[in-house]
Design an enzyme around this catalytic site. Structure first.
Site, PDB file in Angstrom:
ATOM      1  N   HIS A   1      -1.562  -5.530 -10.058  1.00 60.89           N
ATOM      2  CA  HIS A   1      -2.077  -6.818  -9.588  1.00 60.89           C
ATOM      3  C   HIS A   1      -0.989  -7.885  -9.620  1.00 60.89           C
ATOM      4  O   HIS A   1      -1.149  -8.969  -9.054  1.00 60.89           O
ATOM      5  CB  HIS A   1      -3.264  -7.257 -10.443  1.00 60.89           C
ATOM      6  CG  HIS A   1      -4.377  -7.882  -9.658  1.00 60.89           C
ATOM      7  ND1 HIS A   1      -4.167  -8.849  -8.690  1.00 60.89           N
ATOM      8  CD2 HIS A   1      -5.717  -7.674  -9.678  1.00 60.89           C
ATOM      9  CE1 HIS A   1      -5.321  -9.200  -8.161  1.00 60.89           C
ATOM     10  NE2 HIS A   1      -6.281  -8.503  -8.739  1.00 60.89           N
TER      11      HIS A   1
ATOM     12  N   ASP B   1      -7.352   4.539   8.294  1.00 58.79           N
ATOM     13  CA  ASP B   1      -7.413   5.774   9.098  1.00 58.79           C
ATOM     14  C   ASP B   1      -6.011   6.327   9.315  1.00 58.79           C
ATOM     15  O   ASP B   1      -5.200   5.742  10.033  1.00 58.79           O
ATOM     16  CB  ASP B   1      -8.094   5.467  10.432  1.00 58.79           C
ATOM     17  CG  ASP B   1      -8.342   6.711  11.268  1.00 58.79           C
ATOM     18  OD1 ASP B   1      -7.879   7.803  10.874  1.00 58.79           O
ATOM     19  OD2 ASP B   1      -8.987   6.589  12.316  1.00 58.79           O
TER      20      ASP B   1
END
Length: 451
Positions: A158, A383
């Site tokens: 993070h 994808d």
């Protein structure tokens, strides 16, 4: 619990394919990066890999590594290491890439749906308080199921960025893999540090205050609750008010969960001294709230926390009253406060914020804190050329010093919202058996898949 064995079969470090990156200037962290803990956020993408795709797994693995190397040419800070909590350098450090075998089919795992087991599919432990600030920014684990399906596990620090940052990287890696250069994101590495410049001498108490927001010693568990569209529609209707006539799905769910988390906390503490105040903090994406909009391609932690406080009688309030309170805290970012955070002068505004938080956390007894963040539309369409992920798993087993956090994400079917709720183990046991809560939330329903 089903017995799942994940065996690491290889590990290598993927570095940028261009040898000239070490000549680049160090990447400056933003002030928001500086005060964000170095903790790893886990995400697992499940791809069934239909047999009609006629894919060769060894070719896939090679192409994943090569495309990752090429992507790191563009997202080079992800391949570096943090120095003095000021910048990232040494871009030849690279990204660990692990291959692992899973001793079951993907359909078997998803049917039983033991969310704690998601920790097996990512390289680094999730949401632990890391003391080593020189750790790498990212690691990837490719999990190969017996059925031929794969799960790509990502551990992202993070310290380098938020969900939007991770999303930009993953979309670019997928586009590079599938040969779709027009879909590669052109990251902006300067906007964040110009808008929120880092501080050479950041007061340690501010970092300590943010640590208090993120971590609290205890025993925490994560559970996945699914809210279907019908339940969300009903909650939104209950959340309507004159101030907020059209509450969003997230506003309604945030306040509904907050209300029941507080009830669970009070029930656990019956007969003991308990906090007199509860605080909800929501992650607010600042990119679209600045006068000069920042793009989603702006890299870094370009978000801030919107706090709202209430006394513990808030569980008795109507849902619309809580939505008014939460909506008001976020609306502040639309009325000029976001602008007040930018530039060198913005540090004064941040200082006021840290002081307010410090006052809240120093109250006795300690207040309850619930943090909420929304990941909708960030990860459900990654994808690589074999279709969108069937499901995106989050969290797994979290560290022992984490605190209450709720992450919202899409369901696999796109007809509802998943809430990944992390909280005290005893409070979770109460929430899991709260009939009013379960009237709207389904506890970890299985995911059926035909492979």
């Amino acid at each position: 619990m089903m017995k799942v064995e994940v065996t690491i079969i290889s590990k290598e470090t993927i570095k940028p394919s261009l040898p000239t990156l070490h000549h680049l200037k160090p990447y400056k962290l933003t002030l928001l990066d500086q005060v964000t803990p170095a903790t790893y956020v886990p995400t697992v993408f499940f791809y069934p890999m239909s047999t009609d795709l006629n894919l060769n797994m060894s070719q896939i693995i090679t192409q994943l590594k090569n495309s990752l190397s090429d992507t790191l040419n563009i997202f080079y800070p992800f391949s570096g290491s943090v120095k003095d909590n000021l910048f990232i350098h040494d871009f030849d450090t690279g990204v660990p890439f692990l291959e692992a075998r899973v001793n079951c089919s993907m359909s078997e795992f998803l049917k039983h749906q033991e969310t704690d087991l998601l920790s097996l599919f990512v390289p680094y432990r999730a949401f632990w308080k890391e003391s080593d600030t020189t750790i790498g920014q990212m690691a990837i684990q490719l999990n190969l199921f017996d059925c031929g399906g794969i799960a790509i596990g990502l551990s992202c620090s993070h310290k380098i960025g938020d969900a939007a940052t991770a999303s930009s990287f993953l979309h670019s890696w997928a586009a590079t893999f599938s040969g779709s250069p027009e879909k590669v994101v052109n990251p902006n590495f300067s906007e964040g540090s110009v808008m929120f410049p880092p501080r050479d001498s950041l007061p340690q108490k501010y970092i300590a205050t943010m640590d208090n927001l993120w971590f609290k010693e205890g025993e925490y568990v994560t559970r996945r609750f699914v809210f279907h569209d019908e339940a969300i529609t009903t909650l939104r209707a209950k959340a309507k008010s004159e101030l907020v006539p059209k509450p969003t799905r997230i506003e309604a769910l945030t306040c509904f969960i907050w209300k029941h988390c507080v009830a669970a906390s009070k029930a656990k503490s019956a007969g003991f001294i308990k906090a007199s105040m509860t605080i909800v903090v929501q992650a607010v994406n600042l990119r679209t709230r600045m006068k000069a909009y920042l793009s989603d391609a702006s890299i870094g932690n370009i978000f801030w926390w919107a706090p709202a406080a209430a006394d513990l009688t808030m569980e008795e309030k109507e849902l619309h009253e809580l939505v008014d309170l939460v909506n008001e805290s976020i609306a502040g970012f639309d009325s000029g406060s976001a602008e007040s955070l930018q530039g060198d002068e913005g540090f004064l505004a941040f200082s006021d914020y840290f002081d307010q938080l410090e006052d809240m956390f120093s109250a006795e007894p300690k207040p309850d804190v619930c943090a909420f963040t929304c990941w909708l539309r960030f990860f459900n369409d990654i994808d690589f050329g074999w279709g969108k992920p069937f499901w995106v798993g989050i969290m797994g087993k979290v560290g022992p010093a984490f605190r209450n956090l709720i992450i919202f994400s899409e369901t696999p079917w796109g007809i509802g919202i998943e809430a990944w709720v992390t909280m005290d183990v005893k409070e979770m046991a109460i929430l899991e058996n709260d009939p009013e809560f379960l009237a709207f939330a389904s506890l970890n329903p299985s995911i059926s898949i035909s492979l």
